[in-house]
Enzyme design. Structure first.
Site, PDB file in Angstrom:
ATOM      1  N   GLU A 122      69.077  30.636  63.256  1.00 23.09           N
ATOM      2  CA  GLU A 122      70.532  30.425  63.880  1.00 23.09           C
ATOM      3  C   GLU A 122      71.295  29.462  63.248  1.00 23.09           C
ATOM      4  O   GLU A 122      70.762  28.405  62.864  1.00 23.09           O
ATOM      5  CB  GLU A 122      70.435  30.349  65.400  1.00 23.09           C
ATOM      6  CG  GLU A 122      69.527  31.438  65.969  1.00 23.09           C
ATOM      7  CD  GLU A 122      69.642  31.398  67.482  1.00 23.09           C
ATOM      8  OE1 GLU A 122      70.565  30.625  68.084  1.00 23.09           O
ATOM      9  OE2 GLU A 122      68.683  32.187  68.251  1.00 23.09           O
ATOM     10  N   CYS A 148      62.839  31.800  69.286  1.00 20.85           N
ATOM     11  CA  CYS A 148      61.784  32.493  68.688  1.00 20.85           C
ATOM     12  C   CYS A 148      60.355  31.385  68.198  1.00 20.85           C
ATOM     13  O   CYS A 148      59.430  31.935  68.843  1.00 20.85           O
ATOM     14  CB  CYS A 148      62.330  32.117  67.043  1.00 20.85           C
ATOM     15  SG  CYS A 148      63.531  33.367  66.822  1.00 20.85           S
TER      16      CYS A 148
HETATM   17  C1  UDX Z   1      63.248  29.808  63.568  1.00 18.45           C
HETATM   18  C2  UDX Z   1      62.938  29.894  62.088  1.00 18.45           C
HETATM   19  O1  UDX Z   1      63.043  28.754  61.270  1.00 18.45           O
HETATM   20  C3  UDX Z   1      63.420  31.123  61.292  1.00 18.45           C
HETATM   21  O2  UDX Z   1      62.983  31.501  60.010  1.00 18.45           O
HETATM   22  C4  UDX Z   1      62.845  32.523  62.124  1.00 18.45           C
HETATM   23  O3  UDX Z   1      63.476  33.629  61.647  1.00 18.45           O
HETATM   24  C5  UDX Z   1      63.421  32.263  63.768  1.00 18.45           C
HETATM   25  O4  UDX Z   1      62.990  31.045  64.058  1.00 18.45           O
HETATM   26  P1  UDX Z   1      65.715  29.089  64.663  1.00 18.45           P
HETATM   27  O5  UDX Z   1      64.965  29.328  65.879  1.00 18.45           O
HETATM   28  O6  UDX Z   1      67.241  29.356  64.398  1.00 18.45           O
HETATM   29  O7  UDX Z   1      64.838  29.696  63.334  1.00 18.45           O
HETATM   30  O8  UDX Z   1      65.610  27.293  64.457  1.00 18.45           O
HETATM   31  P2  UDX Z   1      64.925  26.297  63.507  1.00 18.45           P
HETATM   32  O9  UDX Z   1      66.054  25.864  62.676  1.00 18.45           O
HETATM   33  O10 UDX Z   1      63.780  26.715  62.942  1.00 18.45           O
HETATM   34  O11 UDX Z   1      64.719  25.176  64.466  1.00 18.45           O
HETATM   35  C6  UDX Z   1      63.894  25.582  65.706  1.00 18.45           C
HETATM   36  C7  UDX Z   1      63.885  24.343  66.538  1.00 18.45           C
HETATM   37  O12 UDX Z   1      63.140  23.107  65.949  1.00 18.45           O
HETATM   38  C8  UDX Z   1      65.032  23.768  66.938  1.00 18.45           C
HETATM   39  O13 UDX Z   1      64.958  23.244  68.376  1.00 18.45           O
HETATM   40  C9  UDX Z   1      65.088  22.523  66.264  1.00 18.45           C
HETATM   41  O14 UDX Z   1      65.946  21.327  66.952  1.00 18.45           O
HETATM   42  C10 UDX Z   1      63.889  21.920  65.899  1.00 18.45           C
HETATM   43  N1  UDX Z   1      63.242  21.254  64.916  1.00 18.45           N
HETATM   44  C11 UDX Z   1      63.564  21.634  63.767  1.00 18.45           C
HETATM   45  C12 UDX Z   1      62.881  20.109  64.911  1.00 18.45           C
HETATM   46  O15 UDX Z   1      62.590  19.349  66.259  1.00 18.45           O
HETATM   47  N2  UDX Z   1      62.605  19.152  63.991  1.00 18.45           N
HETATM   48  C13 UDX Z   1      62.770  19.426  62.826  1.00 18.45           C
HETATM   49  O16 UDX Z   1      62.292  18.714  62.013  1.00 18.45           O
HETATM   50  C14 UDX Z   1      63.198  20.841  62.602  1.00 18.45           C
END
Ligand code: UDX
Length: 443
Positions: free
Chosen positions: A157, A267
């Site tokens: 997203e 997700c």
């Molecule tokens: C994720 C996957 O990245 C993607 O490939 C899949 O298709 C769907 O799920 P998304 O849910 O859009 O995508 O978010 P993402 O950017 O992966 O972040 C997920 C969560 O992890 C967020 O709440 C973000 O804040 C958190 N996060 C991310 C952390 O807390 N620390 C980090 O270093 C990275």
């Protein structure tokens, strides 16, 4: 003749995929069972905030002035069956209520409806995230002469358009003798493959597992660094420096090592739970017991943030204390509040009697719907006005660009807790704030 493509289910994944297919030059027909969604999309709009998506729709949706007219939407299965050479199934698979397993009812319903109308020789392509084994079962629902391929989606997203147009890999699962399906998908993805996206062909179970394995790995990386944050807190270390230092090892890599309130969204949390449930059914639950720990480290972060707030407020009750929460969405550049750590923390403090005021650049409407009893402000400044403590819980650029001095002038007490390790601590401290972050020394 160019292939004609349909996209079934026009949520996050489907709406973006449909627009991207039109951008690649195909005639596209999108279907959804919700007529209001179809109406909105037909006017070039989407029911969520996703950078670049409305522009791409406006460029292609038929009936919009100056568009290519390659993209249309419908609620009619007959139309979809008659139109499509390739049908992408993009419906969602949410977590079941009260269970870890995911709810396959939308996928099953889509396959049943499609099976009744699909033309002989057409290809059905599953993109939804499903438990391993589903593709083989679903292939059995399709009529003779209709192939199935499984092509998981990895879009993030906030980057959905770019991830769909230039995916970092395209994974295609085919059944034995899947040469025809592979050839068709190579044609569909000729442009990104030509631009260098790797094209990985495999069997059904591997393709299904690639998606859940990738999400499990990402969740593990985040929980790993959050576990290190807990240790840093106890030992007086600095998790941000630690992440920077281990990230220089390119076997580890610097990405997804930002400690804070943890992961949320539609997700990662549900995918790791569905994966555990499926492993149990397959008799290999032990292989994934570690994911239970990943989940629990992640959920613990939210409570730890609440306790950190309580501590800076004197260690007692939140009753009558004013708490500003910056951020409601589960990540920046999205209006998605599903399983958002920010809202979860805000909700917990509210339930304990705190006067919580939330501000988010794009997530206000969704947050209000989910937590109508929280207080909301129109700007970050208004949220912070009179606050005894400020919690930074979603790392929007807007929050990094705030003027700490201006906020200090309106806060009742200039104390900020950075739940995302994303603000410039020196800047905030220089403006008179007490700045604290998860897993970092108090200074
Ligand atoms: C994720 C996957 O990245 C993607 O490939 C899949 O298709 C769907 O799920 P998304 O849910 O859009 O995508 O978010 P993402 O950017 O992966 O972040 C997920 C969560 O992890 C967020 O709440 C973000 O804040 C958190 N996060 C991310 C952390 O807390 N620390 C980090 O270093 C990275």
């Amino acid at each position: 003749m160019a292939l004609k493509i349909t996209v079934i289910g026009t949520g996050y994944l489907g709406a973006t995929h449909a627009a991207a297919m039109a951008e690649l030059g195909f005639e596209v027909l999108g279907l959804d069972v919700v007529p209001e969604k179809i109406e909105l999309l037909s006017s070039g709009r989407v029911p969520m905030y996703e950078p670049g998506l409305e522009d791409l729709l406006a460029k292609h949706v038929a009936g919009i002035e100056g568009s290519t007219g390659r993209l249309r939407f419908t609620t009619s299965w007959e139309e979809v069956g008659a139109f499509g050479d390739v049908h992408f199934v993009c419906v969602n698979t949410p977590q079941k209520h009260g269970e870890y397993a995911c709810d396959m009812s939308y996928v099953d319903a889509a396959f049943a409806s499609l099976a009744a109308v699909v033309r002989e020789g057409a290809l059905v392509v599953g993109k939804s995230t499903v438990p391993v084994g589903s593709a083989e079962r679903l292939a059995g629902l399709l009529p003779e002469g209709v192939d199935l391929a499984w092509n998981p989606e990895f879009l993030r997203e906030g980057f959905a358009v770019q991830d769909t147009l230039r995916p970092d890999r395209i994974v295609v699962g085919v059944q034995d003798f899947g040469a025809r399906a592979e050839k068709t998908l190579r044609e569909v993805y000729a442009v990104p493959v030509g631009q260098g996206s790797p094209f990985v062909v495999t069997d059904f179970p591997t393709a299904e597992l690639v998606k859940t394995a990738a999400n499990s790995f990402l969740a593990t990386k985040i929980s790993f660094i959050n576990a290190m944050a807990e240790v840093c807190e106890a030992a007086g270390g600095d998790v941000a420096k630690l992440a920077e230092a281990i990230g220089h090892d390119d076997r580890i890599g610097a990405k997804f090592l930002r400690a804070g309130v943890g992961f949320g969204g539609g997700c990662l949390p549900k995918d790791i739970r569905a994966f555990m449930a499926r492993a149990g059914e397959l008799g290999v639950d032990q292989a994934l017991t570690f994911l239970r720990e990943i989940d629990s480290i992640n959920m613990r972060r939210r409570g730890q943030m609440v306790e950190m707030a309580r501590e800076v407020l004197g260690g007692n009750s939140f009753l009558g204390r004013r708490v500003a929460v910056l951020g409601a969405t589960f990540k920046p550049d999205s209006d998605d509040v599903r399983d958002s750590p920010a809202l979860n923390v805000a909700g917990q403090i509210h339930l304990q009697g705190g006067q919580v005021t939330v501000y988010d650049p794009k997530g206000m409407e969704n947050a209000r719907r989910l937590f109508p009893t929280l207080g909301y402000a129109e700007t970050a400044l208004d949220a912070v006005r009179g606050a005894d403590v400020v919690l930074h819980l979603t790392e929007w650029r807007e929050f990094r660009e705030l003027d700490p001095a201006e906020l200090a002038a309106v806060a009742s007490s200039p104390v900020i807790l950075d739940g995302r390790n994303a603000l410039d601590s020196e800047l905030w401290r220089a403006a008179g704030w007490t700045y604290r972050a998860m897993g970092r020394p108090r200074a």
